[in-house]
Design an enzyme around this catalytic site. Structure first.
Site, PDB file in Angstrom:
ATOM      1  N   SER A 143       0.881  -1.167   0.000  1.00 22.50           N
ATOM      2  CA  SER A 143       0.000   0.000   0.000  1.00 22.50           C
ATOM      3  C   SER A 143       0.914   1.210   0.000  1.00 22.50           C
ATOM      4  O   SER A 143       2.084   1.096   0.406  1.00 22.50           O
ATOM      5  CB  SER A 143      -0.849   0.012   1.275  1.00 22.50           C
ATOM      6  OG  SER A 143      -1.455   1.278   1.456  1.00 22.50           O
ATOM      7  N   TYR A 156      -1.635  -1.485  10.056  1.00 23.90           N
ATOM      8  CA  TYR A 156      -1.639  -1.495   8.590  1.00 23.90           C
ATOM      9  C   TYR A 156      -0.303  -0.976   8.059  1.00 23.90           C
ATOM     10  O   TYR A 156       0.339  -1.616   7.231  1.00 23.90           O
ATOM     11  CB  TYR A 156      -2.797  -0.626   8.092  1.00 23.90           C
ATOM     12  CG  TYR A 156      -3.126  -0.839   6.626  1.00 23.90           C
ATOM     13  CD1 TYR A 156      -3.764  -1.991   6.207  1.00 23.90           C
ATOM     14  CD2 TYR A 156      -2.811   0.126   5.675  1.00 23.90           C
ATOM     15  CE1 TYR A 156      -4.079  -2.194   4.874  1.00 23.90           C
ATOM     16  CE2 TYR A 156      -3.123  -0.060   4.345  1.00 23.90           C
ATOM     17  CZ  TYR A 156      -3.756  -1.226   3.948  1.00 23.90           C
ATOM     18  OH  TYR A 156      -4.064  -1.415   2.621  1.00 23.90           O
ATOM     19  N   LYS A 160       2.312  -3.338   6.078  1.00 26.49           N
ATOM     20  CA  LYS A 160       2.560  -3.052   4.663  1.00 26.49           C
ATOM     21  C   LYS A 160       4.023  -2.663   4.425  1.00 26.49           C
ATOM     22  O   LYS A 160       4.581  -2.958   3.375  1.00 26.49           O
ATOM     23  CB  LYS A 160       1.611  -1.956   4.169  1.00 26.49           C
ATOM     24  CG  LYS A 160       0.136  -2.413   4.150  1.00 26.49           C
ATOM     25  CD  LYS A 160      -0.076  -3.607   3.244  1.00 26.49           C
ATOM     26  CE  LYS A 160      -1.533  -3.980   3.064  1.00 26.49           C
ATOM     27  NZ  LYS A 160      -1.729  -5.103   2.139  1.00 26.49           N
TER      28      LYS A 160
HETATM   29  N1  LIG Z   1      -8.668  -0.173  -1.409  1.00 24.70           N
HETATM   30  C1  LIG Z   1      -7.621   0.598  -1.161  1.00 24.70           C
HETATM   31  O1  LIG Z   1      -7.737   1.833  -1.200  1.00 24.70           O
HETATM   32  C2  LIG Z   1      -6.279  -0.014  -0.872  1.00 24.70           C
HETATM   33  C3  LIG Z   1      -5.178   0.846  -0.731  1.00 24.70           C
HETATM   34  C4  LIG Z   1      -3.939   0.309  -0.473  1.00 24.70           C
HETATM   35  C5  LIG Z   1      -3.783  -1.077  -0.377  1.00 24.70           C
HETATM   36  N2  LIG Z   1      -4.869  -1.900  -0.503  1.00 24.70           N
HETATM   37  C6  LIG Z   1      -4.642  -3.349  -0.401  1.00 24.70           C
HETATM   38  O2  LIG Z   1      -5.254  -4.015  -1.493  1.00 24.70           O
HETATM   39  C7  LIG Z   1      -5.546  -5.366  -1.109  1.00 24.70           C
HETATM   40  C8  LIG Z   1      -6.995  -5.677  -1.478  1.00 24.70           C
HETATM   41  O3  LIG Z   1      -7.838  -4.941  -0.589  1.00 24.70           O
HETATM   42  P1  LIG Z   1      -9.216  -4.269  -1.039  1.00 24.70           P
HETATM   43  O4  LIG Z   1      -9.048  -2.812  -0.943  1.00 24.70           O
HETATM   44  O5  LIG Z   1      -9.723  -4.865  -2.279  1.00 24.70           O
HETATM   45  O6  LIG Z   1     -10.102  -4.676   0.234  1.00 24.70           O
HETATM   46  P2  LIG Z   1     -11.365  -5.654   0.369  1.00 24.70           P
HETATM   47  O7  LIG Z   1     -11.644  -5.710   1.829  1.00 24.70           O
HETATM   48  O8  LIG Z   1     -12.454  -5.208  -0.542  1.00 24.70           O
HETATM   49  O9  LIG Z   1     -10.807  -7.062  -0.140  1.00 24.70           O
HETATM   50  C9  LIG Z   1      -9.895  -7.820   0.624  1.00 24.70           C
HETATM   51  C10 LIG Z   1     -10.276  -9.289   0.507  1.00 24.70           C
HETATM   52  O10 LIG Z   1      -9.324 -10.050   1.277  1.00 24.70           O
HETATM   53  C11 LIG Z   1     -10.040 -11.078   1.931  1.00 24.70           C
HETATM   54  N3  LIG Z   1      -9.321 -11.592   3.101  1.00 24.70           N
HETATM   55  C12 LIG Z   1      -9.207 -11.026   4.334  1.00 24.70           C
HETATM   56  N4  LIG Z   1      -8.536 -11.849   5.163  1.00 24.70           N
HETATM   57  C13 LIG Z   1      -8.231 -12.954   4.452  1.00 24.70           C
HETATM   58  C14 LIG Z   1      -7.557 -14.165   4.760  1.00 24.70           C
HETATM   59  N5  LIG Z   1      -7.093 -14.398   5.995  1.00 24.70           N
HETATM   60  N6  LIG Z   1      -7.403 -15.096   3.793  1.00 24.70           N
HETATM   61  C15 LIG Z   1      -7.900 -14.879   2.539  1.00 24.70           C
HETATM   62  N7  LIG Z   1      -8.565 -13.753   2.192  1.00 24.70           N
HETATM   63  C16 LIG Z   1      -8.722 -12.802   3.140  1.00 24.70           C
HETATM   64  C17 LIG Z   1     -11.358 -10.439   2.337  1.00 24.70           C
HETATM   65  O11 LIG Z   1     -12.356 -11.419   2.617  1.00 24.70           O
HETATM   66  C18 LIG Z   1     -11.666  -9.586   1.096  1.00 24.70           C
HETATM   67  O12 LIG Z   1     -12.445 -10.309   0.162  1.00 24.70           O
HETATM   68  C19 LIG Z   1      -5.246  -5.457   0.372  1.00 24.70           C
HETATM   69  O13 LIG Z   1      -3.969  -6.031   0.557  1.00 24.70           O
HETATM   70  C20 LIG Z   1      -5.244  -4.009   0.811  1.00 24.70           C
HETATM   71  O14 LIG Z   1      -4.481  -3.803   1.964  1.00 24.70           O
HETATM   72  C21 LIG Z   1      -6.102  -1.392  -0.750  1.00 24.70           C
END
Ligand SMILES: NC(=O)c1ccc[n+]([C@@H]2O[C@H](COP(=O)([O-])OP(=O)(O)OC[C@H]3O[C@@H](n4cnc5c(N)ncnc54)[C@H](O)[C@@H]3O)[C@@H](O)[C@H]2O)c1
Length: 276
Positions: A143, A156, A160
């Site tokens: 992230s 977080y 990260k």
């Molecule tokens: N959305 C943002 O703005 C953003 C920004 C920076 C980083 N991220 C990163 O992107 C990635 C995807 O996140 P997102 O934003 O789509 O969030 P999201 O919550 O929509 O999706 C994350 C998915 O991971 C699954 N998950 C959680 N724990 C788990 C486990 N133990 N085993 C398997 N699956 C698991 C959840 O059920 C969910 O479906 C993450 O690593 C998040 O930290 C997102």
């Protein structure tokens, strides 16, 4: 330099694929003619999402915290498709609050999902990819928070930052042994997703509540859609990039400010999330 991975007809594995960014990556991979192995801890949501995909898809409920489960995922991928071309270690969770108030279990969950989850993907897939000896790609999702530590989401930021370090170590290790495996670090900025749906423990501090409201508002106002985001990720992959920063316009000024703060030994200034 490793050869490029097979996209059309190739196989992508995506963890955390039942929501948000994972769904965008899955749709894009299918649109590009890839076969898919999708995994998520939420089995029902994963099955429902798999049913919307028009292509060859294996959906396997998997908790990335559990090494045996991730090994079973790798085994199932090779059994079904005979190869893996791209692994997206995408699953991740958010925890908010003051560092000293966040319950130990939620701290641990952030480290287990965000760090051990990625490490388990590496442990389960790298030996099989090395044995296969074909070009492959591993994409670890950190992230911008892994580079720009923020208040009220320390688990977080910490987890990260660990992914940033782990991924670079892996990249150098692949180079050292001359493996045909390229590694990429994916650092999303704001993307519309469920990441802030469940960020609280039993104790909700008013500061954390306000922070989460700000972040949800920022994602709604400025977040890319998962599909737009995935489009940019695959463009970065096609260009062979190690650093995947799909939203440079939002991130680069903040990186520059941080680099200057370190160079000038200036005390870090609080990140203004509305600038993202
Ligand atoms: N959305 C943002 O703005 C953003 C920004 C920076 C980083 N991220 C990163 O992107 C990635 C995807 O996140 P997102 O934003 O789509 O969030 P999201 O919550 O929509 O999706 C994350 C998915 O991971 C699954 N998950 C959680 N724990 C788990 C486990 N133990 N085993 C398997 N699956 C698991 C959840 O059920 C969910 O479906 C993450 O690593 C998040 O930290 C997102």
């Amino acid at each position: 330099m490793a050869e490029e991975v097979e996209i059309r007809g190739g196989v992508a594995v995506i963890t955390g694929a039942a929501s948000g960014i994972g769904t965008g990556l899955a749709r894009k991979a299918i649109a590009l003619g890839m076969k898919l192995v999708i995994a998520d801890v939420r089995a029902d949501q994963l099955d429902a999402f798999a049913a919307t995909l028009d292509g060859e898809v294996l959906a396997l409920p998997t908790d990335v915290r559990d090494l045996k489960a991730v090994e079973a995922l790798a085994e199932a991928a090779w059994n079904r498709f005979g190869q893996v071309d791209i692994l997206f270690n995408n699953a991740g969770v958010m925890a908010t609050g003051f560092s000293w108030e966040i319950e130990p279990e939620r701290w641990q969950r952030s480290m287990s999902v965000n760090v051990d989850g990625v490490l388990n993907g590496i442990r389960a897939f790298v030996p099989r990819l090395l044995e296969a000896g074909r070009p492959a790609r591993i994409v670890n999702t950190a992230s911008v928070g892994g580079f720009l530590p923020a208040p009220l989401m320390a688990p977080y930021s910490v987890s990260k930052a660990a992914v940033v370090a782990l991924t670079e170590s892996l990249h150098f290790e692949m180079q050292m042994i001359g493996a045909p495996i390229r590694v990429s670090l994916l650092a999303p900025g704001p993307v519309k997703s469920g990441i802030f749906d469940d960020p609280f423990g039993p104790h909700v501090d008013p500061a954390a509540r306000g922070f989460v409201e700000t972040m949800r508002g920022m994602l709604t106002a400025n977040g890319l859609s998962p599909d737009e985001f995935a489009q940019r990720v695959f463009e970065g992959l096609a260009a062979g990039n190690y650093w995947l920063f799909p939203q440079p316009e939002a991130i680069d000024p903040l990186f520059e400010r941080r680099a200057a703060s370190i160079r000038d030994r200036a005390t870090p200034q609080l990140l203004n999330f509305s600038e993202l």
